[in-house]
Write an enzyme that holds these catalytic residues in place. Structure first.
Site, PDB file in Angstrom:
ATOM      1  N   HIS A 395       0.813  -1.224   0.000  1.00  7.10           N
ATOM      2  CA  HIS A 395       0.000   0.000   0.000  1.00  7.10           C
ATOM      3  C   HIS A 395       0.846   1.274   0.000  1.00  7.10           C
ATOM      4  O   HIS A 395       0.310   2.367  -0.197  1.00  7.10           O
ATOM      5  CB  HIS A 395      -0.931   0.026   1.216  1.00  7.10           C
ATOM      6  CG  HIS A 395      -2.010  -1.011   1.172  1.00  7.10           C
ATOM      7  ND1 HIS A 395      -2.836  -1.188   0.085  1.00  7.10           N
ATOM      8  CD2 HIS A 395      -2.392  -1.952   2.088  1.00  7.10           C
ATOM      9  CE1 HIS A 395      -3.678  -2.173   0.323  1.00  7.10           C
ATOM     10  NE2 HIS A 395      -3.430  -2.665   1.537  1.00  7.10           N
ATOM     11  N   ASP A 429      -2.989 -10.220  -2.672  1.00 11.15           N
ATOM     12  CA  ASP A 429      -3.550  -9.808  -1.397  1.00 11.15           C
ATOM     13  C   ASP A 429      -5.035  -9.477  -1.601  1.00 11.15           C
ATOM     14  O   ASP A 429      -5.465  -9.144  -2.713  1.00 11.15           O
ATOM     15  CB  ASP A 429      -2.784  -8.571  -0.900  1.00 11.15           C
ATOM     16  CG  ASP A 429      -3.118  -8.205   0.530  1.00 11.15           C
ATOM     17  OD1 ASP A 429      -2.359  -8.617   1.424  1.00 11.15           O
ATOM     18  OD2 ASP A 429      -4.124  -7.511   0.756  1.00 11.15           O
ATOM     19  N   HIS A 431      -6.502  -6.908  -0.684  1.00 10.86           N
ATOM     20  CA  HIS A 431      -6.630  -5.474  -0.947  1.00 10.86           C
ATOM     21  C   HIS A 431      -5.808  -5.055  -2.157  1.00 10.86           C
ATOM     22  O   HIS A 431      -4.757  -5.630  -2.435  1.00 10.86           O
ATOM     23  CB  HIS A 431      -6.184  -4.688   0.292  1.00 10.86           C
ATOM     24  CG  HIS A 431      -6.854  -5.127   1.553  1.00 10.86           C
ATOM     25  ND1 HIS A 431      -6.331  -6.119   2.365  1.00 10.86           N
ATOM     26  CD2 HIS A 431      -8.021  -4.738   2.121  1.00 10.86           C
ATOM     27  CE1 HIS A 431      -7.144  -6.312   3.393  1.00 10.86           C
ATOM     28  NE2 HIS A 431      -8.176  -5.499   3.266  1.00 10.86           N
ATOM     29  N   ASP A 518      -4.639 -12.890   3.216  1.00 13.43           N
ATOM     30  CA  ASP A 518      -5.879 -12.399   3.816  1.00 13.43           C
ATOM     31  C   ASP A 518      -7.092 -12.657   2.926  1.00 13.43           C
ATOM     32  O   ASP A 518      -8.189 -12.161   3.204  1.00 13.43           O
ATOM     33  CB  ASP A 518      -5.778 -10.907   4.143  1.00 13.43           C
ATOM     34  CG  ASP A 518      -5.188 -10.085   3.015  1.00 13.43           C
ATOM     35  OD1 ASP A 518      -4.914 -10.647   1.940  1.00 13.43           O
ATOM     36  OD2 ASP A 518      -4.991  -8.869   3.206  1.00 13.43           O
TER      37      ASP A 518
END
Length: 579
Positions: A395, A429, A431, A518
């Site tokens: 991120h 991931d 996200h 995740d």
């Protein structure tokens, strides 16, 4: 012996590759003075145009400090006949006993193994004095054949391959075969096809069609016979290649534990690493390796120096155990940053839940060293490496941190590897990998692909849409695959295969996997329902790719299944290794 790494050179336009090629040509001219300049220059054309030559050509170099080339090999791959051909292998004069030649040859054996070929063929000048009018190089020919015997490679016998094309020719070569230690029986049918393609493609002008037919028709033995060992030391075992994917350097961030936020609800905790380590070590495929130190310049080539300096400075001001969270953000005027360091946190952050504290910089900086170590190990010839790091990084954009991420480990490694060839980043991931996208959005030398929860409901909310495909030179080199809120493993697998198809179309020299776990059922930051078997299936698909792979740990916060899912993923990945 001085250290060196063995890496592929797949193009001639990257500056590091251009310099390597110049040195290779000098070594080639010294060792093979009879090779004409047009043949030397043809090497580049063979690398550029595999369709024209009907084989792919790859240059491997042994590279020491200051980009000094110590040796090289050129390997042809003939996919239609499923074999490799060693065209040249040579070391820099004066390096004969340095181990460079052996290291290069072992590396190309690994490459042939990864390609699932029957083995490596090569031509070697004969050690039989009756075949040579000029006896001056017989001693060297014997030494070369003795070297290959160490690996079980020997001349094919009972054929007319050692027949001169022209009466004035001298010392016709043997055709030597290395089955990579797999005890492969080479049938006459397969051997005829291979010999025909060697003579036609390597010598399209020199070998007449009638000559080729004569050589091919002389192959009678089924299976083909190899010469008895002539130089092998008694009772010495043949050096067999092990499954190359089954040796995975594991680089763990040894400073991650100091970044421990003991606050209720903060899930990015040290136990994540121990949960994964406990399970994956059961596979016996991982070799723990220390991280190496790298200068800040590799970070500053990706992240804004102003952000880097702020992050380093602000962390040094905190007492032990004290953290601050960004709380004021420059939504109206980003051009006038505040002077107060704690207020300035919002200037460099995208959320309110990523803390700054005394150890954040130290832990994040150490993580970069781990991922760069993994990247450099790929350059040294490893097929796979795993940087098991926290805090994560995907991120972090050029100018900002967020999502528990401070430095973008995968992107820094991708930029590092981009000096040596094309790179693809696959972010799996839950996200969106907004950092990868933002950093490489205008570049075509790094393909970024992200599979993630749709930003309409998933962090980071403002990026990750399908229409974000890149800009300028980077147009078409960013692929977002946002998915629905409730997703099964079977549905995910279909999208993963789609992502891998785009990567295969791109044909990268190196692949980086931002490994988010995740996506699992029960993860507190996700909404999908993937189980251990789904992770295994995902690993199987990724394992089918032949590119060197660097795994860099990202998310994954449900510790009850985190390690089990990681183990199943790598078990699937390893199951498709070359045996």
């Amino acid at each position: 012996m001085s250290s060196f790494k063995i890496r592929k050179v797949t193009d001639s336009f990257h500056p590091s590759n251009t310099y390597a090629i110049e040195q290779v040509f000098e070594i080639l001219r010294i060792h093979f003075p009879s090779v004409k300049e047009d043949k030397i220059n043809e090497i580049l054309e063979q690398m550029k145009d595999p369709l024209k030559y009907q084989f792919s050509s790859t240059l491997f170099v042994a590279e020491g400090g200051q980009a000094n080339i110590k040796g090289f090999a050129i390997l042809f791959y003939m996919p239609d006949a499923n074999y490799c051909f060693l065209d040249y292998i040579a070391v820099k004069p004066g390096r004969i006993s340095s181990g460079v030649g052996g290291a290069i040859y072992e590396r190309i054996r690994e490459e042939a193994q990864l390609l699932n070929t029957v083995g490596i063929f090569m031509e070697c000048l004969p050690d039989d004095e009756s075949l040579c009018k000029d006896k001056s190089e017989i001693k060297q020919n014997r030494a070369r054949l003795a070297f290959y015997e160490r690996y079980g490679a020997r001349p094919i016998i009972n054929t007319k391959y050692e027949t001169c094309v022209n009466p004035e020719d001298d010392c016709p070569p043997y055709l030597v075969f290395d089955d990579l230690g797999n005890d492969y029986d080479l049938t006459s049918k397969v051997a005829k096809k291979i010999v025909k393609t060697i003579l036609q493609r390597k010598y399209p002008v020199y070998c007449p069609e009638e000559y080729i037919k004569m050589i091919v028709s002389s192959i009678k033995d089924n299976p083909v016979q190899l010469r008895e060992y002539k130089y092998r030391i008694k009772n010495r075992s043949i050096e067999k290649n092990k499954a190359v994917k089954n040796h995975i350097p594991l680089i763990i961030n040894d400073k991650h534990e100091i970044h421990h936020i003991k606050e209720k609800g903060y899930i990015e905790s040290p136990v994540r690493i121990s949960s994964i380590t406990k399970e994956i070590t059961k596979l016996e495929a991982f070799q723990l390796r220390p991280s190496r130190a790298y200068p800040d310049k590799y970070i500053l080539e990706v992240h804004n120096p102003k952000y880097f300096n702020y992050f380093k400075r602000v962390c040094s001001t905190f007492p032990e155990g004290k953290s601050i969270y960004p709380y004021v953000f420059p939504v109206r005027n980003a051009t006038r940053p505040p002077g107060d360091l704690s207020v300035l946190a919002g200037y460099y952050c995208i959320d309110t839940f990523t803390p700054l504290n005394k150890n954040a910089f130290i832990a994040a900086r150490s993580g970069v060293n781990c991922s760069l170590t993994g990247a450099e190990l790929l350059l040294e010839g490893y097929h796979t490496a795993y940087a098991l790091v926290r805090p994560p990084g995907h991120h972090a954009e050029r100018d900002v941190f967020g999502g528990f991420c401070y430095f973008n480990n995968s992107s820094i490694s991708a930029h590092f590897l981009s000096e040596f060839g094309k790179v693809a980043i696959l972010d799996i991931d839950y996200h969106h990998g907004n950092g990868h996208q933002q950093i490489f959005y205008s570049r075509k030398d790094v393909l970024t692909v992200s599979i993630h929860g749709n930003p309409s409901f998933a962090y980071p909310y403002f990026t990750g849409f399908t229409e974000e495909t890149g800009e300028g030179e980077g147009e078409g080199f960013n692929l977002n695959l946002p998915l629905k809120e409730n997703l099964t493993g079977a549905e995910y697998l279909k999208v993963l295969i789609k992502a891998l198809k785009r990567i295969k179309e791109y044909k990268p020299d190196y692949l980086i996997i931002s490994l988010g776990l995740d996506i699992a059922k029960g993860d507190p930051t996700g909404t999908w329902s993937l189980t251990a078997n789904d992770f295994k299936n995902n690993g199987i698909e990724i394992g089918k790719l032949a590119y060197p792979v660097l795994f860099v740990q990202e998310g994954g916060y449900y510790n009850r299944t985190l390690g089990i899912n990681a183990r199943n993923f790598f078990e699937g990945f390893l199951s498709t290794r070359v045996k």
